[in-house]
Enzyme design. Sequence first.
Site, PDB file in Angstrom:
ATOM      1  N   ARG A  64       0.863  -1.179   0.000  1.00  0.00           N
ATOM      2  CA  ARG A  64       0.000   0.000   0.000  1.00  0.00           C
ATOM      3  C   ARG A  64       0.900   1.230   0.000  1.00  0.00           C
ATOM      4  O   ARG A  64       2.108   1.129   0.080  1.00  0.00           O
ATOM      5  CB  ARG A  64      -1.020   0.001   1.152  1.00  0.00           C
ATOM      6  CG  ARG A  64      -0.676  -0.661   2.443  1.00  0.00           C
ATOM      7  CD  ARG A  64       0.417   0.006   3.235  1.00  0.00           C
ATOM      8  NE  ARG A  64       0.200   1.437   3.408  1.00  0.00           N
ATOM      9  CZ  ARG A  64       1.146   2.320   3.648  1.00  0.00           C
ATOM     10  NH1 ARG A  64       2.422   1.953   3.751  1.00  0.00           N
ATOM     11  NH2 ARG A  64       0.881   3.601   3.799  1.00  0.00           N
ATOM     12  N   ARG A 121      -7.520  -0.153  -6.593  1.00  0.00           N
ATOM     13  CA  ARG A 121      -7.722   0.941  -5.642  1.00  0.00           C
ATOM     14  C   ARG A 121      -7.902   2.234  -6.448  1.00  0.00           C
ATOM     15  O   ARG A 121      -7.062   2.553  -7.292  1.00  0.00           O
ATOM     16  CB  ARG A 121      -6.534   1.051  -4.667  1.00  0.00           C
ATOM     17  CG  ARG A 121      -6.379  -0.199  -3.797  1.00  0.00           C
ATOM     18  CD  ARG A 121      -5.503   0.043  -2.584  1.00  0.00           C
ATOM     19  NE  ARG A 121      -6.150   0.882  -1.611  1.00  0.00           N
ATOM     20  CZ  ARG A 121      -5.523   1.397  -0.547  1.00  0.00           C
ATOM     21  NH1 ARG A 121      -4.242   1.156  -0.347  1.00  0.00           N
ATOM     22  NH2 ARG A 121      -6.173   2.166   0.322  1.00  0.00           N
ATOM     23  N   ASP A 131      -2.237  10.858  -1.996  1.00  0.00           N
ATOM     24  CA  ASP A 131      -2.585   9.809  -2.961  1.00  0.00           C
ATOM     25  C   ASP A 131      -2.936  10.414  -4.306  1.00  0.00           C
ATOM     26  O   ASP A 131      -2.828   9.759  -5.342  1.00  0.00           O
ATOM     27  CB  ASP A 131      -3.740   8.960  -2.428  1.00  0.00           C
ATOM     28  CG  ASP A 131      -3.195   7.975  -1.413  1.00  0.00           C
ATOM     29  OD1 ASP A 131      -2.942   8.391  -0.278  1.00  0.00           O
ATOM     30  OD2 ASP A 131      -2.957   6.815  -1.804  1.00  0.00           O
ATOM     31  N   ASN A 189      -5.504  12.455   0.783  1.00  0.00           N
ATOM     32  CA  ASN A 189      -4.583  11.597   1.535  1.00  0.00           C
ATOM     33  C   ASN A 189      -5.398  10.811   2.567  1.00  0.00           C
ATOM     34  O   ASN A 189      -6.622  10.935   2.646  1.00  0.00           O
ATOM     35  CB  ASN A 189      -3.483  12.434   2.200  1.00  0.00           C
ATOM     36  CG  ASN A 189      -2.371  11.568   2.754  1.00  0.00           C
ATOM     37  OD1 ASN A 189      -1.815  10.729   2.038  1.00  0.00           O
ATOM     38  ND2 ASN A 189      -2.045  11.710   4.019  1.00  0.00           N
ATOM     39  N   LYS A 190      -4.721   9.989   3.319  1.00  0.00           N
ATOM     40  CA  LYS A 190      -5.376   9.111   4.304  1.00  0.00           C
ATOM     41  C   LYS A 190      -6.423   9.859   5.123  1.00  0.00           C
ATOM     42  O   LYS A 190      -6.175  10.978   5.563  1.00  0.00           O
ATOM     43  CB  LYS A 190      -4.282   8.514   5.213  1.00  0.00           C
ATOM     44  CG  LYS A 190      -4.762   7.588   6.283  1.00  0.00           C
ATOM     45  CD  LYS A 190      -5.656   6.482   5.770  1.00  0.00           C
ATOM     46  CE  LYS A 190      -5.045   5.656   4.651  1.00  0.00           C
ATOM     47  NZ  LYS A 190      -6.046   4.855   3.899  1.00  0.00           N
TER      48      LYS A 190
HETATM   49  O1  MRU Z   1      -4.480   3.261   2.331  1.00  0.00           O
HETATM   50  P1  MRU Z   1      -2.992   3.459   2.211  1.00  0.00           P
HETATM   51  O2  MRU Z   1      -2.229   2.912   3.348  1.00  0.00           O
HETATM   52  O3  MRU Z   1      -2.481   3.006   0.870  1.00  0.00           O
HETATM   53  O4  MRU Z   1      -2.843   5.040   2.251  1.00  0.00           O
HETATM   54  C1  MRU Z   1      -1.560   5.579   2.130  1.00  0.00           C
HETATM   55  C2  MRU Z   1      -1.520   7.053   2.310  1.00  0.00           C
HETATM   56  O5  MRU Z   1      -2.520   7.694   2.524  1.00  0.00           O
HETATM   57  C3  MRU Z   1      -0.190   7.709   2.122  1.00  0.00           C
HETATM   58  O6  MRU Z   1      -0.099   8.860   2.889  1.00  0.00           O
HETATM   59  C4  MRU Z   1       0.010   8.075   0.642  1.00  0.00           C
HETATM   60  O7  MRU Z   1      -0.243   6.984  -0.183  1.00  0.00           O
HETATM   61  C5  MRU Z   1       1.369   8.593   0.382  1.00  0.00           C
HETATM   62  S1  MRU Z   1       2.589   7.354   0.538  1.00  0.00           S
HETATM   63  C6  MRU Z   1       4.099   8.004   0.105  1.00  0.00           C
END
Ligand code: MRU
Length: 358
Positions: free
Chosen positions: A44, A87, A235, A245-246
């Site tokens: 991920r 995703r 993202d 982002n997350k």
């Molecule tokens: O759901 P995930 O764990 O894939 O989410 C990841 C994030 O939100 C990260 O902050 C993002 O992908 C940047 S990673 C360099």
Amino acid sequence: MRTIEWDDGVVKMIDQRKLPLEYAVVEFSDYREVAQAIREMCIRGAPAIGVAAAFGLALVARQSQATNREQLLADLEEAASVLRETRPTAVNLFWAIERMLDRARQVDSPEVEAIADALVAEAQLLADEDVEINKRLGAYGAELIADGDNILTHCNAGRLATVDYGTVLGVVRAAHEQGKRIHVWVDETRPRLQGARLTAWELMREGIPMTLIADNTAGHLMYTGQVDIVLFGADRVAANGDVANKIGSYKLAVLARENGIPCYSVSPTSTVDLSLAGGDDIPIEERDAREVTYIRDVPIAPEGVPVYNPAFDVTPHRYITGIVTENGIVYPPFEVNLRKAVGLRSQARFFRTARSRR
Ligand code: MRU
């Protein structure tokens, strides 16, 4: 090892579902397994899933029974449509797939073997570039960090979210390597706990001072003057600088503004999607209710409870102080300056690619 590697026709990756309890490396020889690994978050993080998809297409090219170029391109398109469904939010996935398909179309040979060789080399190049890019953005971002700073971060934008080194944790590593005495507040990052499980694991292994906090603690820390800078990944970044982002990143950015704390997104230009004018157009992934109602296999909510589980949120660009990229730190007006940073990307890539193909 790196988060993901190509090893003689097999894709190897660190299984992030098991960390920190177990360090396990899984091997895949079928692109459908790679797609499943992305969906289940065995791998991920936006840059890492882009590279995973690229290696998935390299597997297809190596294993295809196609006897001519057209058949092989059709096999690749079919696999690409499966990988695209894994995703929806991280644009790096789509960016990497398009780059691989473009490369396949460009190979100036009718031989399927030549196309397969080119695709394995392209996926490997993409992986190597990711490490180089992270080191570059780490160096730029470290300029923002002062000796003694307390950095707050969310989720995992470390080496595990990339091929190696990391974006946010790339900045942290670079500042630490420069001898700056820093400390990182790590949000646990419910529901998947990427902060508690992965960021804490990475920082502790490298001896970088850190403290794990429940997500709810961040506002209190900011209000009481214990945070100097907020850094999170992305993202997808829209053309106007809105950052997906997350889930929970938006809340941090608003609180940072309220408390006069700078808030930066650290992301490679491959995360910038200039085709989207603003963040409202970014597709937000919704994930299984079980991620909220269980911690690993332990239920924490009544059976059958209604759940809403968006995996990402969008931070409007007015809350983002700057975006740290491999081509420098981008400041407002993002609409103008992101385009410049992305323009530099295509040039840099062209030169690196041309050199490596000689
Ligand atoms: O759901 P995930 O764990 O894939 O989410 C990841 C994030 O939100 C990260 O902050 C993002 O992908 C940047 S990673 C360099």
